[in-house]
Design an enzyme around this catalytic site. Structure first.
Site, PDB file in Angstrom:
ATOM      1  CG  HIS A  23      10.888 -15.406  18.830  1.00 21.40           C
ATOM      2  ND1 HIS A  23      10.418 -15.979  19.992  1.00 21.40           N
ATOM      3  CD2 HIS A  23      11.207 -14.129  19.155  1.00 21.40           C
ATOM      4  CE1 HIS A  23      10.443 -15.098  20.964  1.00 21.40           C
ATOM      5  NE2 HIS A  23      10.917 -13.958  20.478  1.00 21.40           N
ATOM      6  CG  ASP A 120       7.989 -18.557  19.753  1.00 22.54           C
ATOM      7  OD1 ASP A 120       8.223 -18.483  20.972  1.00 22.54           O
ATOM      8  OD2 ASP A 120       8.743 -18.077  18.879  1.00 22.54           O
TER       9      ASP A 120
END
Length: 472
Positions: A23, A120
């Site tokens: 990520h 995120d």
């Protein structure tokens, strides 16, 4: 002191990626590309990740890297501070710790005064914090649109009091595009059930995703219409807000030289003859899967590098687990043509080496793109959630790779399944479907390597983010 008009016109974005490198890297890539458009970046992560992020993130002033303190969390080691230690067990604990970071984030944002937050999935509470502070919140989804359009749209849960069964999840939501991704096996649907389970007595992952999808100001995908057009269009019908695209997110060429030990070993083999096999930093195979995988690689007769991780940062533990999982006599049989490795490797540098011809991958989106741009034929062995859909997209819809055959009920595979997948793209190169796969792979590589296409997406994204801030 009041800011000048010039300072006010400069866009400042705060980046909040989840703490694992699958990520973090997309956030770094996007940060660097937006920086080239004069956008200021403030990048947040946990202390153990800071040094590694520094090596990749453009930290030219006024960009900055800000560490977040991990609060004490029951079950999580007090010394825990790095994404290299994230295992399936610690990931759940780390999400609980992240929820407790809300006060420190809320205290930092007024000091930094960003106009936009890119967050995120784990920061499900950030849109409400941003709203209180007058900051625009954009969910930057590091997963491709294909998985979210199948799983995390409002039409997926028709009855809020009755979560879907795995039988429900074998079928697409109403209106979903008619593509190969609509065909879901039993073991894949079983895996998707985790989204609808609560791990701490609170809302399940699906409810959290739906909540921040509804409350954020826009949603951003690191994808493009050319690759995921039908899924992007469908997702737009499910949300009532802007959907932004960052383009295909092609990584920059690898920095530095390939370590001498890898260069020496790879240099022994002909061009495009070696299989590179890796499953990323957060995907782990069990002993039965490792047995069949290694025996399948042996069956090919081709040289290979196999990278396996076991959810531990202790190299001795990882080595011992690797040795215990190997078939009897395996190391001796493959000693001249196979390398086994645990831990981090220079993946991009290895993929770029002339002798690598095939990438057997878990189908993580970044890994797939890296494989294509480095001209490595793709074999997919997906093991969870988004990986299943990405493998279907690239092997079924785009026909740019081949997926390893799996049993419907439990997802098991045999050594012959590994062998057949690799044989298709590495041995039967003059036969169908290998010729078509290689041609499609080549076309997608040309597309991804076209710098004008990516530059256009990033320029448009910078314009849309600035427009979002100016919008009342």
């Amino acid at each position: 002191m009041a800011a000048s008009n010039k300072e006010q016109s400069k866009l400042h974005i705060a980046m909040f990626p989840w703490f694992a490198y699958g990520h973090i890297n997309p956030f770094i890539q996007l940060s660097n590309k937006l920086s080239s458009h004069g956008i200021q970046i403030s990048f947040f992560s946990i202390p153990g990740n800071i040094d590694r992020i520094k090596s990749s993130l453009n930290l030219s002033p006024p960009n900055q890297l800000i560490p977040l303190t991990i609060p004490p969390t029951e079950g999580l080691s007090p010394n825990f501070d790095s994404s290299s230690e994230v295992t399936p067990q610690t990931a759940q604990l780390l999400t609980l710790a992240l929820d407790q970071m809300q006060p420190q984030v809320k205290a930092l944002l007024p000091q930094l005064q960003p106009q936009v937050i890119l967050f995120d999935f784990a920061y499900h509470w950030l849109p409400s914090v941003a709203s209180e502070l007058g900051i625009k919140a954009v969910h930057f989804n590091t997963f491709p649109a294909v998985i979210n359009s199948y799983l995390t749209v409002p039409s997926r849960m028709t009855d809020p009091n009755k979560p879907p069964t795995f039988e429900d999840l074998k079928n697409p939501p109403q209106g979903y595009p008619k593509t190969s991704t609509a065909s879901v096996k039993t073991f894949e649907a079983q895996d998707y059930l985790f989204l609808f389970k609560s791990f701490d007595g609170g809302p399940c992952h699906f409810e959290k995703i739906l909540a921040f999808t509804n409350s954020c100001d826009a949603i951003l995908y690191r994808t493009c219409n050319e690759i995921e057009g039908p899924f992007i269009d469908y997702f737009k019908t499910q949300i009532n807000k802007p959907l932004l695209l960052a383009g295909p997110s092609v990584p920059l060429p690898p920095s530095g030289e390939l370590d001498e030990k890898w260069e020496m070993w790879l240099g022994k083999f002909p061009e495009k003859s070696v299989i590179y096999c890796s499953f990323g930093s957060e995907t782990y195979l069990n002993d039965a899967q490792i047995q069949e995988l290694t025996l399948g690689l042996e069956l090919t007769g081709l040289p290979f590098i196999l990278v396996l991780n076991f959810g531990t940062s202790n190299s001795t533990d990882a080595h011992n687990k690797l040795e215990a999982s190997l078939p009897e006599g395996f190391r001796e049989r493959i000693k001249d043509r196979g390398v086994l490795h645990t831990g981090w490797v220079q993946q991009q540098n290895i993929l770029a080496h002339r002798s690598i011809g095939c990438f057997l991958t878990h189908a993580g989106f970044s890994s797939v793109i890296e494989g294509i741009v480095n001209d490595c034929q793709l074999a997919f062995l997906p093991l969870k959630a988004d990986q299943f859909m990405i493998a279907k997209l690239f092997s079924g819809d785009l026909k740019a790779g081949v997926e390893v055959n799996r049993r419907d009920e439990d997802g098991s595979f045999a050594k012959e399944d590994i062998f057949e997948a690799i044989k298709t793209i590495m041995v039967d190169t003059d036969k169908e479907p290998s010729r078509s796969i290689r041609e499609n792979h080549s076309n997608w590589r040309k597309f991804l390597m076209n710098k004008e296409i990516e530059a256009s997406y990033i320029a448009n994204l910078a314009h849309e983010l600035k427009a979002l801030v100016q919008k009342a």
